[in-house]
Design an enzyme around this catalytic site. Sequence first.
Site, PDB file in Angstrom:
ATOM      1  N   HIS A 100      39.601  58.041  35.274  1.00  0.00           N
ATOM      2  CA  HIS A 100      40.024  57.406  34.022  1.00  0.00           C
ATOM      3  C   HIS A 100      40.683  56.037  34.230  1.00  0.00           C
ATOM      4  CE1 HIS A 100      39.165  60.902  31.369  1.00  0.00           C
ATOM      5  NE2 HIS A 100      39.144  61.476  32.567  1.00  0.00           N
ATOM      6  N   ASP A 219      36.600  66.936  25.428  1.00  0.00           N
ATOM      7  CA  ASP A 219      36.348  67.180  26.858  1.00  0.00           C
ATOM      8  C   ASP A 219      35.468  68.417  27.098  1.00  0.00           C
ATOM      9  OD1 ASP A 219      36.633  67.701  29.589  1.00  0.00           O
ATOM     10  OD2 ASP A 219      38.805  68.062  29.501  1.00  0.00           O
ATOM     11  N   HIS A 392      41.095  71.706  32.756  1.00  0.00           N
ATOM     12  CA  HIS A 392      40.277  71.529  31.563  1.00  0.00           C
ATOM     13  C   HIS A 392      40.196  72.803  30.724  1.00  0.00           C
ATOM     14  CE1 HIS A 392      38.925  67.651  33.128  1.00  0.00           C
ATOM     15  NE2 HIS A 392      38.984  68.245  34.301  1.00  0.00           N
TER      16      HIS A 392
END
Lengths: 587, 587
Positions: A100, A219, A392
């Site tokens: 990122h 995501d 995640h």
Amino acid sequence: MHQPILKNKKFKQRRTKRPSASSPSASDGLKIICLGGLEEIGRNMVIFEYENDIIIVDMGLQFPEEDMPGIDYIIPNTAYLRGKEKNVRGVIITHGHYDHIGAIPHLMAKIGNPVIYTAKLTAGMIKKRQEEFTNSPKLNIQIVDPDTDKINLGRFEIEFFRVNHNIPDSFAAVIRTPLGTVVHTGDFKFDHHPLHDKPADLNRIARIGGEKVLALLSDSTDADWPGHQISEHDVEEELDKIFEKAPGRILLATFASLLNRVQQVITLAEKFNRKIIIEGRSMKTNVEIAHQLGYLNIKPGTVIEKNEFNKFPDNRLLALCTGAQGEHNAVLMRIANKEHRFIEIRKNDTVVFSSSVVPGNERTVQILKDNLYRQGAQVVHYKMLDVHAGGHAKQEDLTLMIRLLNPEYFIPVYGYHYQLILHAGLAEKVGIPSKNIFVADNGQIIEFTKDGKREGEVAGKLTSVKVPTHYVMVDGLGVGDVGNVVLRDRQIMSKDGMFVIIVPVDSHSKKLTAEPDIISRGFIYMKEADVLINEVKKRVVKIVDKHISGKYTDRGSIRGQIRDEIGQYLFQKTERRPMILPVVMEV
Amino acid sequence: MHQPILKNKKFKQRRTKRPSASSPSASDGLKIICLGGLEEIGRNMVIFEYENDIIIVDMGLQFPEEDMPGIDYIIPNTAYLRGKEKNVRGVIITHGHYDHIGAIPHLMAKIGNPVIYTAKLTAGMIKKRQEEFTNSPKLNIQIVDPDTDKINLGRFEIEFFRVNHNIPDSFAAVIRTPLGTVVHTGDFKFDHHPLHDKPADLNRIARIGGEKVLALLSDSTDADWPGHQISEHDVEEELDKIFEKAPGRILLATFASLLNRVQQVITLAEKFNRKIIIEGRSMKTNVEIAHQLGYLNIKPGTVIEKNEFNKFPDNRLLALCTGAQGEHNAVLMRIANKEHRFIEIRKNDTVVFSSSVVPGNERTVQILKDNLYRQGAQVVHYKMLDVHAGGHAKQEDLTLMIRLLNPEYFIPVYGYHYQLILHAGLAEKVGIPSKNIFVADNGQIIEFTKDGKREGEVAGKLTSVKVPTHYVMVDGLGVGDVGNVVLRDRQIMSKDGMFVIIVPVDSHSKKLTAEPDIISRGFIYMKEADVLINEVKKRVVKIVDKHISGKYTDRGSIRGQIRDEIGQYLFQKTERRPMILPVVMEV
């Protein structure tokens, strides 16, 4: 800047794009474009464009594939922004992981070095990395408080909400546009019992959902996993047991970026009265930044220096180190290979791999573990015990995010195509109409307009227009200069090596002035290949002679002849195809 | 034959051996030596030696590691047998997989081409492979019936018992020696409901166990898995459901060597009235051999040719193909890349990966699956449904084998060190004393003698003596000629390419006769590096000039100077370290 389109086999499979690549149309809607993070994992970067205002969310790097030898990483292709630099109002960075933030040093100058808005820890990590790039411009970073801040960037108004991930200060961006609110989750999970971090603010997320959300980008990394991500709390319980029982030293390896895990380990070491040594450059750097910024609680005296390491009994020591992925030069590999300066495995050591295995590293990690076992260590990894929680959301939590925000349109991001498809399926199950779900490719423009709609209504569309997204590879100091030619050469040489034939000829008589000279590397061990080499020399002499008597036209044709004939001969003798480089030197 | 000892980093970790490598002692006992299959997976080969009699069980190949670019495979090092060729009484091959037969064409000539004893199907596969090696000797193969045959080889008497594995005709060897009976399981699992195969003969195994077994060598491949291996019957049930529901064509990929699976698929295709096309060279060859030898039941008309393939409706077609591991040139990859001659993915296709993923291939398989998804296929793999059963016994069955045979000594074989250790733990749990369990390394001699024992008693020992086991690598037609030098060069060139600098100098004046010539491959794209290349040329000229005025001594020193200075310059400018090859041509 040269940005090659890759054409070899394995790339081709990733180039199978549905939309044709034509130039984007000039429309007045809101455009959303992912430059990476779809189809593959990494180099995350999303462009939001409304008329003359552009904002960017994240600027990450992607790790290279197996067929890209020598490449450090891949960064997003920003060709679409060329000529639009003055429109870029700001860059928002959701958290401090390299997928990122990693492209920032390479791209900020190219897009006019706009202000970066991010949380405190992320800012620290960006600044630290920037120090390594002395030719990059000084960055303008503005720290935001995700709980309270609102920023205006052109026609966009942005606020944030905290999400859980495995690094502190991760947030989602709530982007209010003239056409409606778009939420981008960044990387996230819900952890109702996070450690050293606040849980995601579900109430706030629900309130935003109540205000009407036009679109949600979410995501998809773990969209193929059913259930919930396990909590860091469960990991801590498991680690607690290991710390309690370990008879000797503990060597714990994890990603240096998993700062929450690092904090857990520090806290546990303090609880069980173990001194910590921190080994590995990235681990040291991250601990230092996080500690300076107040993101790590470490009691004075817990962390010791290497010269103190052997002064404590084994059961009072912990080494926190890099190398859980079996990286060649990381600490754990050096320890296993007996190349570490002062740590080597002892019988009572417990080695904990507190991380998952990144796909592609399985075999290396397996060999590393085996090597540690062989030297007498106990090895604990995430398949045996819950010593790692991913960062995640899995299916249940992904569904919760969609339900809380209740968006009109849904755009799965971050994942392989099949993960995006599975995530799309989850959205459909909770009531998002399939026509409002856009599984896009990198570069494919998603557009929202009021065209043909009644007052207050907005139409979304996955257009067939694509902006350039071909790979920009970083290799050392070179950005975008390694293309298909260079990579193909590397692949050939790695398989069968190379074979240089130097032919000195008199520039007048065209006759050989000396014996051809041969250099081979990676093909065959020269000292043992005398017969082969002598035969090659004889054949080269014949080729040159034949050409002198008539056919000799130019260097090019004789080179071609040598390449073909010698290549064939070598293949026949060895079934190998080294790269053959004939050099005709006229002297 | 040059058999290099590898010394680079990654190899080192596998070289960490406990015993020192000294020459074997001359004792009179029974020696058992594994030349491969321990520490790593593959190149299985075990030597049994009693006085002047030697028998060998299996001769397999091992697939190369990541850091061995261009290597086809690794074969066992037979240096120990040099000078003992006349003692080799026979070779027993337990089954037809490459990790058990693959080294035969390379090694039989070196050990005097003794008779090979094996079952019918295995013999067919060995013969077929031998056809590709025209320089290898004609093999002497004697087919045995594992249910009834007994053979005498010197002082050894050998019988067999059937085991289940995922290829028919797999057996274990029961080796009666003057010191007692040793059982070698080969690869095995117990399948109480095998398909198209007999279950392992548990009664017979128990009877052998009742006679007193001195030592058991047993397959550790799945020793890290709890429970039982799932039955092929369960796989068939799952496949049956898929066949029933598949709306269009089925493309099913599996290992070509999984002949039992191939039979299941054929039977199911016949049940659901689907025509089969067989694609992929290894799949075609194996089906042909097995069919000829009566190991596959195929009704006439089931298998069709490619020109008939498009004459049937989609829901009556099945393609049985190679490529479940994402191999570059295998059928499934070609289909996914739209490079297959007549199959391309359609919307209703169901692609079944009826195989596990070999460690190291995870990422490639993931990308392949994603590519198939993207083109609209449904993808089914073993993690989603039980569409694959492994070929190896898991913990419960391993324990059963130990209990049935009840050996005095236990030697886990076939596996990474940690799997051997886990298998040893299982043996200890069922009562084998830990001093009677030998977790050996490749080449480490295990010896049984009567020394110091009472009548009828035998003492086993894991000696500290090792025979040579360093890698013998096969690359094209070369066997053992690729060593650490060649591999290291391949690795360097694959990372940063190479850079040849040709310097023509007058042999008298030592002055340059022309501009230096530069060839770079895999380093930087030359057309775009003019500035860099010109600067290199200038620097080379300066180096040569400096040397003429005094320091010039020989070609070697000027080459070294160029390598150092230019290497440093290129690294400074690019942060890449290509292999630099200076060539000084005196003309």
